[in-house]
Write an enzyme that holds these catalytic residues in place. Structure first.
Site, mmCIF file in Angstrom:
data_model
loop_
_atom_site.group_PDB
_atom_site.id
_atom_site.type_symbol
_atom_site.label_atom_id
_atom_site.label_comp_id
_atom_site.label_asym_id
_atom_site.label_seq_id
_atom_site.Cartn_x
_atom_site.Cartn_y
_atom_site.Cartn_z
ATOM 1 N N THR A 78 27.953 46.855 3.087
ATOM 2 C CA THR A 78 26.705 46.119 3.273
ATOM 3 C C THR A 78 25.985 46.503 4.565
ATOM 4 O O THR A 78 24.873 46.044 4.804
ATOM 5 C CB THR A 78 26.960 44.597 3.274
ATOM 6 O OG1 THR A 78 27.886 44.286 4.325
ATOM 7 C CG2 THR A 78 27.539 44.142 1.949
ATOM 8 N N GLY A 79 26.632 47.310 5.413
ATOM 9 C CA GLY A 79 26.026 47.692 6.686
ATOM 10 C C GLY A 79 25.086 48.875 6.555
ATOM 11 O O GLY A 79 24.914 49.449 5.475
ATOM 12 N N ILE A 80 24.459 49.249 7.672
ATOM 13 C CA ILE A 80 23.524 50.371 7.661
ATOM 14 C C ILE A 80 24.225 51.650 7.232
ATOM 15 O O ILE A 80 23.775 52.356 6.322
ATOM 16 C CB ILE A 80 22.879 50.572 9.048
ATOM 17 C CG1 ILE A 80 22.023 49.376 9.439
ATOM 18 C CG2 ILE A 80 22.019 51.836 9.053
ATOM 19 C CD1 ILE A 80 21.398 49.497 10.818
ATOM 20 N N ARG A 117 33.322 41.716 3.246
ATOM 21 C CA ARG A 117 33.694 40.302 3.170
ATOM 22 C C ARG A 117 32.774 39.540 2.227
ATOM 23 O O ARG A 117 33.221 38.661 1.487
ATOM 24 C CB ARG A 117 33.659 39.669 4.567
ATOM 25 C CG ARG A 117 34.862 39.998 5.435
ATOM 26 C CD ARG A 117 34.719 39.399 6.821
ATOM 27 N NE ARG A 117 33.596 39.980 7.561
ATOM 28 C CZ ARG A 117 33.150 39.542 8.722
ATOM 29 N NH1 ARG A 117 33.701 38.496 9.285
ATOM 30 N NH2 ARG A 117 32.154 40.145 9.340
ATOM 31 N N TYR A 161 37.323 51.983 20.002
ATOM 32 C CA TYR A 161 37.161 53.199 19.209
ATOM 33 C C TYR A 161 38.420 54.065 19.268
ATOM 34 O O TYR A 161 38.820 54.677 18.271
ATOM 35 C CB TYR A 161 35.975 54.018 19.711
ATOM 36 C CG TYR A 161 34.617 53.510 19.311
ATOM 37 C CD1 TYR A 161 34.453 52.510 18.360
ATOM 38 C CD2 TYR A 161 33.467 54.044 19.882
ATOM 39 C CE1 TYR A 161 33.188 52.055 17.990
ATOM 40 C CE2 TYR A 161 32.197 53.597 19.522
ATOM 41 C CZ TYR A 161 32.067 52.608 18.581
ATOM 42 O OH TYR A 161 30.819 52.170 18.220
ATOM 43 N N LYS A 168 29.897 55.007 22.169
ATOM 44 C CA LYS A 168 30.728 54.294 23.141
ATOM 45 C C LYS A 168 32.062 55.007 23.328
ATOM 46 O O LYS A 168 32.798 54.698 24.259
ATOM 47 C CB LYS A 168 30.916 52.836 22.715
ATOM 48 C CG LYS A 168 29.678 51.969 22.901
ATOM 49 C CD LYS A 168 29.994 50.487 22.779
ATOM 50 C CE LYS A 168 30.351 50.070 21.381
ATOM 51 N NZ LYS A 168 29.234 50.168 20.425
ATOM 52 N N MET A 201 23.891 45.445 14.310
ATOM 53 C CA MET A 201 23.342 46.502 15.168
ATOM 54 C C MET A 201 22.215 47.203 14.408
ATOM 55 O O MET A 201 22.461 48.111 13.631
ATOM 56 C CB MET A 201 24.431 47.508 15.553
ATOM 57 C CG MET A 201 25.586 46.899 16.306
ATOM 58 S SD MET A 201 26.804 48.125 16.826
ATOM 59 C CE MET A 201 27.390 48.731 15.255
ATOM 60 N N THR A 216 32.817 50.083 9.280
ATOM 61 C CA THR A 216 32.565 48.742 9.799
ATOM 62 C C THR A 216 33.398 48.445 11.030
ATOM 63 O O THR A 216 34.369 49.147 11.330
ATOM 64 C CB THR A 216 32.853 47.682 8.717
ATOM 65 O OG1 THR A 216 32.366 46.409 9.151
ATOM 66 C CG2 THR A 216 34.351 47.587 8.435
#
Length: 362
Positions: free
Chosen positions: A18-20, A41, A153, A120, A188, A79
């Site tokens: 569902t994220g970018i 989720r 990360y 990051k 984000m 994710t």
């Protein structure tokens, strides 16, 4: 497109669909003929051809039940979960990857795992480069050593490396800069955040005020179109010469915000103000605009009235408030044959047009 022969027995599991990053990747895999499952989720049924799976990555029982009938050959992990401290980021985000790969290990079908992290990796958590003054040399290169600080990360990567050694699959790590693409409810999301902010400025007759630092305003930068990231992920996963490597991924151009900011203002037909000596956090502005946005959404019949589902000002402030210019080196993947390029102005303008067409902004 990939031939049917190359797609034999290729089944993708996109984690974070569902994220970018995940939604754009899932769409591109489906376009290219893959069988694609999307795990999240709270799944959405907005991608035609995607088989959705609801599961909690922190719950082994939930994962085991959800993946009972799923035997992926390729896992794309896109994710992460934001926590209050880096220790918690490390614990939670490494556990999510470990749980997933442990559950899939029993099936013995996984041939490749791709992990999306970000810059990051080189900069460290925000507090590290915002307060300590320890800034990496740019352009950022994949061979730069890890920083001697806590970083979730690194913990995510280590889980992939450990499982790869155990199960014998190949892997890739992808490190995008700020992602530009459409999604709703993402933590984000600079492109949509700026579009919402500009729309509010237009409604109220206010200038589009630069919220960030002098270094970001004047310095060189780059961003990553979500579709370009998807292209690189698929290319690396299906190219043996690219396996077991980490790759930076950006659009391929560089720009200065003092050049792009006025162009965004022009697209929305509003005035702008650049850097004038002080940082003006966007979150401070948008925190007071929830009622204004609700009025805009109702008057223009937009699909989302809750500004917090669209704008992530805190993350945009972190990106634009950096005390250094940030750009990446793309030589590693270019030398191996990845040639996809996207003009950054087009990334933003195409996103704005899509958001307007889809009734997300007026």
């Amino acid at each position: 497109m990939y031939s049917q022969q190359t797609l034999i027995n290729k089944t993708a599991l996109v984690v974070g669909a569902t994220g970018i990053a995940g939604s754009n990747l899932a769409s591109k895999l489906i376009e290219n003929g893959w069988k694609v499952y999307g795990l999240s989720r709270k799944p959405k049924n907005d991608i035609e051809g995607l088989q959705t799976i609801a599961a909690d990555l922190l719950n082994i029982e939930s994962l085991t039940a959800a993946l009972k009938e799923v035997s992926p050959t390729h896992v794309f992990f896109t994710t992460w979960m934001r926590n209050d401290t880096e220790d918690e980021n490390i614990r939670v985000n490494s556990t999510m990857i470990r749980n997933l790969l442990d559950v899939l290990s029993i099936k013995k079908t996984v041939r490749h795992v791709s992990l999306v992290t970000g810059l990051k990796h080189y900069l460290g958590p925000f507090d590290a480069y915002a307060t300590t003054g320890t800034l990496p040399e740019t352009p950022l290169r994949e061979e730069q050593p890890r920083l001697d600080i806590k970083n979730f990360y690194y913990a995510q990567e280590d889980e992939v490396y450990t499982a790869a050694a155990r199960d014998g699959f190949t892997w890739n790590i992808h490190r995008p800069h700020t992602l530009i693409g459409k999604t709703i409810g993402n933590a984000m999301n600079m492109g949509t955040t700026l579009a919402v902010y500009a729309s509010i400025c237009k409604k109220e007759g206010l200038p589009f005020i630069w919220p960030g630092s002098e270094a970001q305003w004047n310095g060189l930068s780059d961003v990553t179109d979500a579709k370009v990231l998807a292209d690189q992920i698929i290319w690396a996963a299906t190219s043996s010469e690219a396996h077991n490597l980490a790759f930076n991924i950006t659009n391929g151009d560089v720009f200065r915000w003092k050049w792009l900011w006025p162009k965004i203002a022009e697209w929305f037909e509003i005035d702008f103000e650049g850097y004038n000596g002080t940082i003006k956090p966007l979150q401070t502005i948008l925190d007071k605009k929830d009622v204004v946005w609700r009025e805009i959404a109702q008057n223009k019949q937009l699909i989302e009235e809750d500004i917090n589902q669209l704008a992530s000002a805190w993350h945009t402030d972190l990106d634009l408030g950096r005390p250094l210019e940030v750009m990446t080196d793309m030589s590693r993947s270019r030398k191996l044959g990845f040639s996809v390029y996207k003009a950054t102005k087009d990334s933003f303008f195409e996103l704005f047009a899509q958001l307007r067409n889809d009734k997300i902004i007026p």
